[in-house]
Design a protein around this motif. Structure first.
Motif, PDB file in Angstrom:
ATOM      1  N   ASN A  40       3.800   9.772  -0.089  1.00 32.47           N
ATOM      2  CA  ASN A  40       2.865   8.917   0.639  1.00 32.47           C
ATOM      3  C   ASN A  40       1.425   9.228   0.284  1.00 32.47           C
ATOM      4  OD1 ASN A  40       4.505   7.105   2.017  1.00 32.47           O
ATOM      5  ND2 ASN A  40       4.955   8.586   3.613  1.00 32.47           N
ATOM      6  N   HIS A  41       1.149  10.457  -0.145  1.00 27.76           N
ATOM      7  CA  HIS A  41      -0.204  10.810  -0.579  1.00 27.76           C
ATOM      8  C   HIS A  41      -0.616   9.925  -1.754  1.00 27.76           C
ATOM      9  CE1 HIS A  41      -3.738  13.353  -0.911  1.00 27.76           C
ATOM     10  NE2 HIS A  41      -3.525  13.415  -2.212  1.00 27.76           N
ATOM     11  N   ILE A  42       0.315   9.687  -2.668  1.00 26.34           N
ATOM     12  CA  ILE A  42       0.034   8.813  -3.817  1.00 26.34           C
ATOM     13  C   ILE A  42      -0.284   7.409  -3.334  1.00 26.34           C
ATOM     14  CG2 ILE A  42       1.029   7.753  -5.891  1.00 26.34           C
ATOM     15  CD1 ILE A  42       2.697  10.415  -6.135  1.00 26.34           C
ATOM     16  N   TYR A  43       0.521   6.903  -2.402  1.00 23.47           N
ATOM     17  CA  TYR A  43       0.275   5.559  -1.863  1.00 23.47           C
ATOM     18  C   TYR A  43      -1.068   5.486  -1.132  1.00 23.47           C
ATOM     19  CZ  TYR A  43       5.239   4.699  -2.842  1.00 23.47           C
ATOM     20  OH  TYR A  43       6.464   4.560  -3.457  1.00 23.47           O
ATOM     21  N   ILE A  44      -1.419   6.545  -0.429  1.00 27.43           N
ATOM     22  CA  ILE A  44      -2.713   6.600   0.270  1.00 27.43           C
ATOM     23  C   ILE A  44      -3.846   6.551  -0.743  1.00 27.43           C
ATOM     24  CG2 ILE A  44      -4.234   8.104   1.628  1.00 27.43           C
ATOM     25  CD1 ILE A  44      -1.621   9.017   3.128  1.00 27.43           C
ATOM     26  N   VAL A  45      -3.738   7.335  -1.807  1.00 29.67           N
ATOM     27  CA  VAL A  45      -4.783   7.358  -2.847  1.00 29.67           C
ATOM     28  C   VAL A  45      -4.964   5.959  -3.435  1.00 29.67           C
ATOM     29  CG1 VAL A  45      -5.418   8.236  -5.125  1.00 29.67           C
ATOM     30  CG2 VAL A  45      -4.502   9.803  -3.408  1.00 29.67           C
ATOM     31  N   VAL A  46      -3.864   5.317  -3.792  1.00 34.21           N
ATOM     32  CA  VAL A  46      -3.931   3.975  -4.381  1.00 34.21           C
ATOM     33  C   VAL A  46      -4.578   2.991  -3.409  1.00 34.21           C
ATOM     34  CG1 VAL A  46      -2.547   2.024  -5.212  1.00 34.21           C
ATOM     35  CG2 VAL A  46      -2.007   4.357  -5.958  1.00 34.21           C
ATOM     36  N   ALA A  47      -4.189   3.058  -2.145  1.00 34.64           N
ATOM     37  CA  ALA A  47      -4.745   2.150  -1.137  1.00 34.64           C
ATOM     38  C   ALA A  47      -6.244   2.396  -0.944  1.00 34.64           C
ATOM     39  CB  ALA A  47      -4.000   2.315   0.187  1.00 34.64           C
ATOM     40  N   ILE A  48      -6.661   3.657  -0.966  1.00 35.60           N
ATOM     41  CA  ILE A  48      -8.090   3.981  -0.826  1.00 35.60           C
ATOM     42  C   ILE A  48      -8.855   3.464  -2.038  1.00 35.60           C
ATOM     43  CG2 ILE A  48      -9.787   5.860  -0.763  1.00 35.60           C
ATOM     44  CD1 ILE A  48      -7.672   7.457   0.886  1.00 35.60           C
ATOM     45  N   GLU A  49      -8.297   3.669  -3.233  1.00 35.80           N
ATOM     46  CA  GLU A  49      -8.964   3.180  -4.443  1.00 35.80           C
ATOM     47  C   GLU A  49      -9.142   1.663  -4.393  1.00 35.80           C
ATOM     48  OE1 GLU A  49      -7.921   6.468  -7.858  1.00 35.80           O
ATOM     49  OE2 GLU A  49      -6.480   4.840  -7.568  1.00 35.80           O
ATOM     50  N   GLU A  50      -8.123   0.959  -3.941  1.00 39.83           N
ATOM     51  CA  GLU A  50      -8.211  -0.497  -3.846  1.00 39.83           C
ATOM     52  C   GLU A  50      -9.209  -0.933  -2.778  1.00 39.83           C
ATOM     53  OE1 GLU A  50      -4.185  -1.867  -3.262  1.00 39.83           O
ATOM     54  OE2 GLU A  50      -3.643  -1.441  -5.347  1.00 39.83           O
ATOM     55  N   ALA A  51      -9.150  -0.302  -1.616  1.00 40.16           N
ATOM     56  CA  ALA A  51     -10.019  -0.697  -0.506  1.00 40.16           C
ATOM     57  C   ALA A  51     -11.494  -0.440  -0.797  1.00 40.16           C
ATOM     58  CB  ALA A  51      -9.600   0.031   0.768  1.00 40.16           C
ATOM     59  N   PHE A  52     -11.775   0.661  -1.480  1.00 39.79           N
ATOM     60  CA  PHE A  52     -13.162   1.040  -1.738  1.00 39.79           C
ATOM     61  C   PHE A  52     -13.609   0.702  -3.161  1.00 39.79           C
ATOM     62  CE2 PHE A  52     -12.100   3.523   1.974  1.00 39.79           C
ATOM     63  CZ  PHE A  52     -13.278   3.530   2.711  1.00 39.79           C
ATOM     64  N   ASN A  53     -12.709   0.047  -3.930  1.00 36.31           N
ATOM     65  CA  ASN A  53     -13.011  -0.329  -5.311  1.00 36.31           C
ATOM     66  C   ASN A  53     -13.523   0.867  -6.116  1.00 36.31           C
ATOM     67  OD1 ASN A  53     -13.032  -2.154  -7.417  1.00 36.31           O
ATOM     68  ND2 ASN A  53     -15.160  -2.753  -7.052  1.00 36.31           N
ATOM     69  N   ARG A  54     -12.774   1.958  -6.038  1.00 34.58           N
ATOM     70  CA  ARG A  54     -13.124   3.214  -6.719  1.00 34.58           C
ATOM     71  C   ARG A  54     -11.903   3.752  -7.432  1.00 34.58           C
ATOM     72  NH1 ARG A  54     -16.412   7.396  -4.601  1.00 34.58           N
ATOM     73  NH2 ARG A  54     -15.842   8.277  -6.592  1.00 34.58           N
ATOM     74  N   LYS A  55     -12.135   4.525  -8.460  1.00 29.01           N
ATOM     75  CA  LYS A  55     -11.067   5.277  -9.114  1.00 29.01           C
ATOM     76  C   LYS A  55     -11.447   6.750  -9.010  1.00 29.01           C
ATOM     77  CE  LYS A  55      -8.232   2.174 -10.644  1.00 29.01           C
ATOM     78  NZ  LYS A  55      -6.956   2.060 -10.003  1.00 29.01           N
ATOM     79  N   PHE A  56     -10.502   7.571  -8.633  1.00 34.74           N
ATOM     80  CA  PHE A  56     -10.730   8.996  -8.485  1.00 34.74           C
ATOM     81  C   PHE A  56     -10.035   9.741  -9.617  1.00 34.74           C
ATOM     82  CE2 PHE A  56     -10.852   7.196  -4.203  1.00 34.74           C
ATOM     83  CZ  PHE A  56     -12.126   7.592  -3.815  1.00 34.74           C
ATOM     84  N   THR A  57     -10.621  10.837 -10.021  1.00 35.56           N
ATOM     85  CA  THR A  57      -9.989  11.659 -11.046  1.00 35.56           C
ATOM     86  C   THR A  57      -8.917  12.519 -10.387  1.00 35.56           C
ATOM     87  OG1 THR A  57     -11.510  13.517 -10.772  1.00 35.56           O
ATOM     88  CG2 THR A  57     -12.175  11.786 -12.335  1.00 35.56           C
TER      89      THR A  57
END
Length: 76
Positions: free
Chosen positions: A41-58
């Motif tokens: 679920n951490h992976i799904y959370i990261v993806v959802a945050i990236e989409e919501a905030f229009n950001r990509k994290f390293t």
């Protein structure tokens, strides 16, 4: 003020991804506090945050996330 907006947005994401409308998070919330927040679920959370905030994290940024507060720091 920005903290409140981020907490509100992240709460919505956590509730949707973890399929639990009762989750309440704050800066100190971590996977230890939320039983549904496992490694998958951490992976799904990261993806959802990236989409919501229009950001990509390293991977390095994500690996430092130990709490919601750490996620908020990465959003700044």
């Amino acid at each position: 003020m920005a903290l409140d907006k981020n907490i509100t947005a992240l709460t919505k994401i956590f509730r949707e991804v973890l399929e639990n409308p009762n989750i309440i998070i704050d800066e100190n919330s971590s996977a230890d506090d939320i039983s549904e927040w496992d490694s998958l679920n951490h992976i799904y959370i990261v993806v959802a945050i990236e989409e919501a905030f229009n950001r990509k994290f390293t991977a390095e940024e994500i690996s430092r996330w130990k709490s919601v507060g750490d996620i908020i720091k990465s959003l700044k």
